[in-house]
Enzyme design. Structure first.
Site: not given
Ligand code: IMP
Length: 499
Positions: A15, A68-69, A264, A370, A372, A374, A487, A489
């Site tokens: 991100d 991403h959007t 990941t 999500t 969620r 960060r 960056g 803005g």
């Molecule tokens: P998974 O890639 O879905 O297996 O997730 C494993 C970890 O990588 C988790 O903590 C996710 O939140 C993180 N994660 C997966 N893709 C992204 C992303 O595009 N940005 C930030 N975190 C990610």
């Protein structure tokens, strides 16, 4: 004359704003500049522009966990499988063999893109060597992924099955080519794989036949986009085309080099572009590393510079025991639950946990899908330098540089930046290889002079206040990488190129 390839990677936990940096590079740098520069300088910029022009934008790792959007004609376009260069019609798009592809999701994304009038036939090429994400892997991730805080897209189980290859004549690694070339056997194996997951985890199987049919039907419609020639990208580069590889997730989430196991399941680092991207390293030119000035992380795992430490980690992903079935479940605060706080009050708090909430609110650091929250942390130079070296970063792109201005509203003596780690009484300048050690480090924080001016309207390095210039110099010296861009803005034109 053959072409060359460059790689963009996120240098932190994801991100970081890579999409923007990719967009900025693909657009053809300086095209606007050329039109108003005096003639004698035009050649110079034209040559630079040629050197930076890309013909192909390729992905080499990950799958629908990325995202991403983009905004197209005022409409949001959420991407998770198709490379970011989709808006530029002259750019071909490649999804390499190192990616994992969910046929159902990929097809839905293609349909959405086509409905906006963007052409994809003959432009999007998906390697038939890529592993498919099928219902069994999503099922497994839904059951087991909570511990890591995965995106529940089946990423980990798909890469695990890739490594398992085949068990007693049943394919675990079902690739796109298998779905096309031996559909009956692939369907049979995917159903059996699903049943196996249900058995192992004591779950009901449900209507697996219709899930399998949905995947097979989607695959059939994907056929025109599947590339059957593993040397396609090599052919293109040999014929003079330039490639921009786009890393998904980020370096600190690499399956080996990241904060294992909270990572990941793919290789996210630049070197893997030359495995999963289906091109040999001989064409490699540069690595662009993207880092965000206010760091963030989603999911669990160590984050030494986090505001509020463990308390923030738990708040952003609270575990609780569900009284209905006695199982540990995860609940997280949503953006809407924080909206009534006063960001200014939070920022001025003497509690770092609250400062983190204030920064999250002002920086809108919530998952795009999500929602969620960060986890938020200080800019960590030890971690950045470590990952600049792991990836061989040549140029740094620093997003959200303008957000440093927010620290002027805190009661901190300056902008807090991690410039060292203390581990068992010793100062170290690397990320220890184990999570246990990483959780033990104490960050050494230095305070840099506040930036009191609003940077968001600035477009030229000369306009930057001396505090910003001083900090940029420090970052360059510390990491050994040139800062090429900052960056200032969220809008496309809100950046400053550093000569
Ligand atoms: P998974 O890639 O879905 O297996 O997730 C494993 C970890 O990588 C988790 O903590 C996710 O939140 C993180 N994660 C997966 N893709 C992204 C992303 O595009 N940005 C930030 N975190 C990610």
């Amino acid at each position: 004359m053959s072409g060359h390839s460059d790689v963009v990677v996120g240098a932190q936990f994801g991100d970081e704003g890579k999409g923007r940096v990719i967009d900025n590079n693909l657009e053809g740098r300086n095209i606007n500049l050329v039109s108003y520069l005096p003639l004698k300088f035009q050649n110079f910029h034209f040559i630079e522009d040629m050197a930076y022009r890309y013909d192909i934008n390729a992905r080499f790792n990950g799958g629908p966990n990325a995202g991403h959007t983009l905004v197209y004609n005022g409409m949001p376009l959420a991407l998770s499988g198709v490379p970011s260069g989709v808006l530029y019609n002259h750019i071909e798009l490649y999804v390499g063999s190192g990616c994992v592809v969910n046929p159902v999701k990929m097809l839905a994304e293609i349909m959405k893109i086509k409905s906006l009038g963007l052409p994809l036939e003959g432009r999007l090429h998906i390697s038939d060597e890529a592993t498919a994400i099928l219902p069994s892997q999503i099922f497994q991730d839904e059951i087991t992924g909570g511990e890591i805080g995965t995106t529940k897209n089946g990423i980990g189980p798909a890469y695990a099955d890739q490594a398992l290859r085949s068990i007693m004549g049943r394919l675990k690694n079902i690739r796109l080519s298998n779905l096309l070339d031996r559909p009956l056997e692939a369907r049979r194996d995917l159903i059996e794989n699903y049943r196996e997951v249900a058995r192992i985890y004591g779950q009901e199987c449900g209507d697996i036949a219709s899930k399998a049919d949905e995947a097979m039907a989607a695959m059939d419609q994907l056929r025109p986009y599947i590339n059957r020639n593993p040397l396609w990208l090599d052919d293109m580069v040999r014929s003079g085309k330039n490639v921009l590889f786009e890393g998904a997730q980020a370096s600190m989430l690499d399956v080996t080099k990241g904060t294992v196991p909270h990572v990941t399941s793919s290789h996210t680092i630049a070197g893997f572009a030359y495995v999963g991207g289906d091109l040999a390293p001989k064409y490699h030119r540069k690595v662009f590393g993207v880092a965000k000035m206010i760091m963030s992380r989603v999911g669990n795992g160590p984050f030494p510079s986090e505001f509020g430490g463990l308390r923030s980690e738990q708040y952003c992903d609270e575990k609780f025991c569900d009284p209905n079935d006695g199982k540990t479940k995860h609940k997280h605060v949503k953006e809407s639950e924080e909206k009534d706080y006063s960001a200014e009050k939070m920022l001025y708090s003497s509690d770092p946990f609250e400062v983190g909430i204030g920064l999250r609110m002002l920086g809108k650091e919530y998952g795009a899908v999500t929602k969620r929250p960060r986890r938020i942390g200080m800019f960590d130079l030890v971690a950045l330098m470590h990952h600049c070296r792991v990836n061989g970063v040549d140029e740094l792109y620093l997003t959200k540089f303008d957000c440093l201005h927010d620290f002027a509203q805190t009661n901190l003596p300056g902008i807090p930046i991690v410039t060292g780690y203390s581990l068992d009484g010793q100062n170290i300048r690397y990320l220890p290889g184990s999570n246990e050690m990483l959780r033990k480090v104490t960050p050494i924080v230095e305070y840099f002079p506040h930036i009191t001016q609003d940077l968001s309207g600035m477009r030229d390095k000369r306009e930057l206040p001396k505090e910003a210039k001083g900090l940029l110099k420090y970052i360059e010296n510390y990491t050994g990488c040139r800062v090429a861009w900052i960056g200032v803005g969220p809008d496309r034109e809100q950046f400053i190129k550093l000569p």
